[in-house]
Design a protein around this motif. Structure first.
Motif, PDB file in Angstrom:
ATOM      1  N   UNK A 122       0.837  -1.210   0.000  1.00  0.00           N
ATOM      2  CA  UNK A 122       0.000   0.000   0.000  1.00  0.00           C
ATOM      3  C   UNK A 122       0.867   1.254   0.000  1.00  0.00           C
ATOM      4  N   UNK A 123       1.925   1.261   0.797  1.00  0.00           N
ATOM      5  CA  UNK A 123       2.822   2.411   0.856  1.00  0.00           C
ATOM      6  C   UNK A 123       3.499   2.655  -0.490  1.00  0.00           C
ATOM      7  N   UNK A 124       3.941   1.580  -1.133  1.00  0.00           N
ATOM      8  CA  UNK A 124       4.579   1.729  -2.438  1.00  0.00           C
ATOM      9  C   UNK A 124       3.592   2.242  -3.476  1.00  0.00           C
ATOM     10  N   UNK A 125       2.394   1.711  -3.439  1.00  0.00           N
ATOM     11  CA  UNK A 125       1.362   2.142  -4.382  1.00  0.00           C
ATOM     12  C   UNK A 125       1.022   3.615  -4.193  1.00  0.00           C
ATOM     13  N   UNK A 126       1.112   4.097  -2.954  1.00  0.00           N
ATOM     14  CA  UNK A 126       0.787   5.488  -2.640  1.00  0.00           C
ATOM     15  C   UNK A 126       1.988   6.414  -2.742  1.00  0.00           C
ATOM     16  N   UNK A 127       3.153   5.883  -3.113  1.00  0.00           N
ATOM     17  CA  UNK A 127       4.389   6.671  -3.215  1.00  0.00           C
ATOM     18  C   UNK A 127       4.737   7.323  -1.882  1.00  0.00           C
ATOM     19  N   UNK A 128       4.498   6.584  -0.794  1.00  0.00           N
ATOM     20  CA  UNK A 128       4.846   7.055   0.546  1.00  0.00           C
ATOM     21  C   UNK A 128       6.084   6.311   1.014  1.00  0.00           C
ATOM     22  N   UNK A 129       7.081   7.055   1.450  1.00  0.00           N
ATOM     23  CA  UNK A 129       8.326   6.454   1.906  1.00  0.00           C
ATOM     24  C   UNK A 129       8.425   6.581   3.428  1.00  0.00           C
ATOM     25  N   UNK A 130       8.457   5.444   4.112  1.00  0.00           N
ATOM     26  CA  UNK A 130       8.578   5.426   5.566  1.00  0.00           C
ATOM     27  C   UNK A 130       9.671   4.438   5.956  1.00  0.00           C
ATOM     28  N   UNK A 131      10.384   4.711   7.029  1.00  0.00           N
ATOM     29  CA  UNK A 131      11.404   3.754   7.480  1.00  0.00           C
ATOM     30  C   UNK A 131      10.774   2.438   7.928  1.00  0.00           C
ATOM     31  N   UNK A 132      11.578   1.382   7.968  1.00  0.00           N
ATOM     32  CA  UNK A 132      11.090   0.053   8.333  1.00  0.00           C
ATOM     33  C   UNK A 132      10.474   0.050   9.726  1.00  0.00           C
ATOM     34  N   UNK A 133      11.045   0.846  10.642  1.00  0.00           N
ATOM     35  CA  UNK A 133      10.501   0.898  12.004  1.00  0.00           C
ATOM     36  C   UNK A 133       9.090   1.465  12.012  1.00  0.00           C
ATOM     37  N   UNK A 134       8.851   2.472  11.167  1.00  0.00           N
ATOM     38  CA  UNK A 134       7.511   3.072  11.103  1.00  0.00           C
ATOM     39  C   UNK A 134       6.514   2.094  10.490  1.00  0.00           C
ATOM     40  N   UNK A 135       6.957   1.301   9.515  1.00  0.00           N
ATOM     41  CA  UNK A 135       6.085   0.273   8.941  1.00  0.00           C
ATOM     42  C   UNK A 135       5.706  -0.749  10.008  1.00  0.00           C
ATOM     43  N   UNK A 136       6.659  -1.135  10.837  1.00  0.00           N
ATOM     44  CA  UNK A 136       6.354  -2.057  11.942  1.00  0.00           C
ATOM     45  C   UNK A 136       5.340  -1.443  12.898  1.00  0.00           C
ATOM     46  N   UNK A 137       5.498  -0.147  13.187  1.00  0.00           N
ATOM     47  CA  UNK A 137       4.557   0.530  14.084  1.00  0.00           C
ATOM     48  C   UNK A 137       3.152   0.543  13.499  1.00  0.00           C
ATOM     49  N   UNK A 138       3.056   0.799  12.188  1.00  0.00           N
ATOM     50  CA  UNK A 138       1.742   0.799  11.533  1.00  0.00           C
ATOM     51  C   UNK A 138       1.105  -0.588  11.605  1.00  0.00           C
ATOM     52  N   UNK A 139       1.901  -1.599  11.325  1.00  0.00           N
ATOM     53  CA  UNK A 139       1.389  -2.973  11.353  1.00  0.00           C
ATOM     54  C   UNK A 139       0.876  -3.340  12.740  1.00  0.00           C
ATOM     55  N   UNK A 140       1.676  -3.047  13.759  1.00  0.00           N
ATOM     56  CA  UNK A 140       1.270  -3.383  15.137  1.00  0.00           C
ATOM     57  C   UNK A 140       0.050  -2.593  15.582  1.00  0.00           C
ATOM     58  N   UNK A 141      -0.027  -1.313  15.175  1.00  0.00           N
ATOM     59  CA  UNK A 141      -1.168  -0.484  15.567  1.00  0.00           C
ATOM     60  C   UNK A 141      -2.475  -1.072  15.044  1.00  0.00           C
TER      61      UNK A 141
END
Length: 717
Positions: A122-141
């Motif tokens: 989803x992030x790639x499709x939206x052209x949003x760049x986030x660090x791996x730690x932030x992706x983990x935070x989104x997943x856990x949330x």
């Protein structure tokens, strides 16, 4: 959809399928990816597997229509089940349409790794760049919120329950096709544009009156001669009135601007310019037809009437026809070179230099017409006086670019040492000349700093044409040229030393101090000057169109001072009393294409959020709304999980993951009907909408403003 809409939709889908499928009447995975136009192949592969109900490795027209019919006309449970299977990455695709319903047969649950895979796509499709730690935070949330029983996986029922806590997301499960047609000349349109229409009516009536009077005074010469003289009198007026745009310094402080009757903006200049072109064409044609009639009783031919001085027509040695032909060519050239396709296609210099021929037009008009000098003398002297004063002021003292910051998307942020007596209003613009870029070129840009910022002026310049690209490249390359370790050619040594003197200190790769000479002409007023006289202002900036509002928001920040209680931690905003300040509420909307563009002014917006009290008795004075158009919008089924995760994490961390602001960045484009409906319901007073950005979006916003009865102002720089 209605039955007619369904029929048209079915016909369109069938045609598209036949175009893509070719002779085999089947769509394979690669063709499906191309047709879907997705950036991330993950979703294309998941959708393809779901649409391919028989597992044949290709999709038939019947399979496609059944799947699309369910997604468009199916109930919420059917669509949720489809969404769940997309997220259930390790599930087996055993889908049957029975009848027109998906029957789920897979693992039946989503684990954290599957959810992370989906969110990453989803992030790639939206052209949003986030660090791996932030992706983990989104997943856990999202996972912790949805996994109600703490089983370590999300079932279909749990996902459905989680979605129901986001009613705005549930609405997006229904795919709608809704298009509003702008309603022009409605009652709301006349109310919203009453002063502008009054001015245009007065302008039109004045031209009509001048035309009729001139025709009647020259009735002795026949109908074509009368038409030519009528147009000539209108040209006398309009070729003088067009100077209103040039003498903006004097006009902007007049009664007209204070009473908001009309502001001398680009639209007025364009209207008068096209009127001059129209009157010139008719004036020339009428004279040609008159010369044809005169030939019957004269010894001169048509070409002698038009291109020689022999007939003796004109008050300066019979040059009226010859100067008229030259004037016709110059005016047509000016209008052609000022067209949008010339100015916006990287050829601003063509527009700029051709437009300077207005000086020759005025000189030729004085020679061409015996009465033009009477119209021209007073405004011409005012124009000349302002130009002399403007040049003198711009050349007085040393103006220097003291700091440069190269921002994403090729935006150049210039910091200029502010002259001691330079006064301006928020939203004003200046013309700038930088001799090292182009010695004789002046270009207009909005001032992005606040008037209260006494030591410097800010300009944010987007690289869109030749001059702006040269400016960006000059500062991008000058550092490497100046500090290059090897310079063997002696002819380049002096240039390297000059660059060392100008680029004195490098703060970072794209940020440095410098000392480069420049000149400015202005300031010039814009419609945004009306903002502090508004009660409820809505500021809408698209991309670099934020620049006038950056100045306004900073000025508001200076006027709204944050106070802190010495005995407790309570803080509030105190409104500095100002006779011009009538604002009760400001809504700021910034629309950007990509994530990087928010970096242009994110520090300013962060400061605005910090300086404003969290809770105010009558609600927040300033509300910010950020939109990112490259992100999957909320009506895209692929975006639902990502938007839920971003919402949950924003509530937890009290800041947006995309910009770092407290304000949550919304995906896609604003739904203007809903935005303005909310503004209307706040009842903070008369609403004034200020917009700066692409003309196409301006038309959409203006139509909505007319519907709600809001005043609309368009900024052009």
């Amino acid at each position: 959809m209605s039955l007619d809409d369904d029929a048209r939709w079915l016909e369109w889908v069938t045609k598209q399928f036949e175009t893509i499928a070719g002779d085999d009447k089947e769509i394979d995975l690669e063709e499906f990816k191309t047709a879907l136009k997705v950036k991330e192949s993950f979703f294309a592969e998941r959708f393809f597997a779901l649409f391919d109900s028989d597992g044949s490795g290709s999709i038939s027209l019947d399979e496609l229509l059944k799947a699309l019919d369910l997604l468009i006309h199916g109930n919420e449970t059917d669509k949720l089940r489809f969404l769940f299977q997309v997220y259930d990455v390790d599930g087996h695709f055993l889908f049957l349409f029975n009848p027109g319903r998906f029957l789920l047969a897979g693992s039946g649950s989503i684990d954290p790794d599957e959810l992370k895979t989906v969110l990453k796509s989803c992030l790639r499709e939206s052209a949003i760049s986030l660090p791996e730690e932030k992706l983990d935070d989104l997943t856990l949330a999202l996972f912790e919120s949805a996994d109600k029983d703490n089983s370590g996986s999300i079932t279909f029922e749990e996902l459905k329950a989680e979605l129901e806590t986001f009613p705005e997301v549930m609405e997006n499960l229904t795919i709608r096709s809704k298009r509003q047609t702008p309603r022009y000349l409605t009652r709301a349109y006349w109310q919203n544009n009453s002063r502008k229409l009054l001015f245009l009516s007065m302008y039109g009536l004045l031209n009509l009156l001048l035309f009729i009077v001139a025709m009647l005074r020259h009735s002795y010469g026949g109908p074509w001669f009368m038409v030519a003289k009528g147009c000539g009198q209108c040209l006398n007026f309009n070729c003088t009135f067009v100077m209103v745009r040039q003498t903006d310094f004097w006009f902007r402080a007049s009664w007209h601007l204070k009473n908001n009757l009309w502001h001398p903006n680009i639209l007025l200049h364009q209207i008068v310019g096209y009127a001059i072109l129209g009157f010139t064409l008719v004036h020339t044609a009428a004279h040609v037809f008159n010369f044809v009639q005169m030939m019957e009783h004269s010894e001169y031919s048509l070409w002698e009437y038009l291109l020689t001085t022999r007939p003796g027509i004109g008050w300066v040695k019979g040059t009226a026809s010859l100067t008229g032909v030259i004037l016709q060519m110059l005016i047509c050239l000016m209008v052609l070179c000022s067209s949008t396709f010339v100015r916006r296609s990287g050829h601003f210099e063509v527009f700029y230099w051709s437009h300077l021929s207005y000086v020759w037009v005025w000189i030729l008009l004085i020679i061409h017409c015996a009465n033009f000098w009477k119209w021209f003398v007073v405004p011409g002297l005012v124009f000349l006086l302002e130009k002399i004063v403007g040049i003198a002021v711009s050349r007085m003292g040393g103006l220097y670019i003291v700091e440069v910051n190269l921002l994403p998307s090729k935006v150049t942020h210039l910091v200029i040492k502010r002259p001691q007596f330079f006064q301006f209003k928020p939203g004003d613009y200046v013309f700038i000349n930088i001799p090292v870029i182009a010695k004789y070129e002046w270009h207009p840009f909005t001032i992005s700093s606040a008037p209260e910022q006494s030591d410097s002026l800010w300009l944010h310049i987007r690289s869109l044409g030749q001059w702006t690209n040269r400016l960006y490249e000059y500062f991008r390359q000058s550092e490497s040229e100046a500090l290059s370790p090897k310079r063997l050619a002696s002819s380049l040594r002096s240039r390297r030393q000059q660059l060392k003197d100008q680029i004195s200190a490098k703060l970072s790769e794209n940020h440095r101090f410098c000392n480069i000479k420049c000149y400015i002409d202005g300031p010039y007023g814009t419609p945004t000057r009306q903002i502090f006289a508004s009660e409820h202002a809505v500021l809408i900036g698209a991309g670099i169109g934020i620049t006038p509002f950056a100045s306004i928001l900073q000025s508001i920040m200076y006027r709204m001072r944050k106070q802190n209680c010495p005995n407790c931690k309570y803080s509030w905003c105190e409104n500095i009393k100002d006779s011009e300040m009538k604002l009760r509420k400001v809504d700021f909307i910034w629309i950007n294409r990509d994530q990087k563009s928010f970096e242009w002014f994110v520090s300013l917006l962060t400061k605005l959020e910090m300086d404003q009290a969290d809770e105010e008795p009558e609600g927040r004075f300033l509300e910010m709304h950020m939109y990112m158009t490259s992100a999957l919008s909320k009506n895209d089924m692929k975006a639902i999980g990502l938007q839920m995760a971003l919402d949950l994490l924003a509530k937890k961390e009290k800041r947006d993951s995309i910009t770092g602001l407290r304000t949550r960045t919304q995906p896609g484009r604003p739904e203007w009907g809903k935005v303005f409906q909310k503004v209307s319901e706040e009842n903070k007073g008369k609403v004034h909408v200020f917009y700066c950005g692409a003309p196409a979006l301006a038309k959409v916003i203006k139509a909505q403003c007319e519907h709600f009865g809001f005043n609309f102002y368009k900024e052009n720089f």
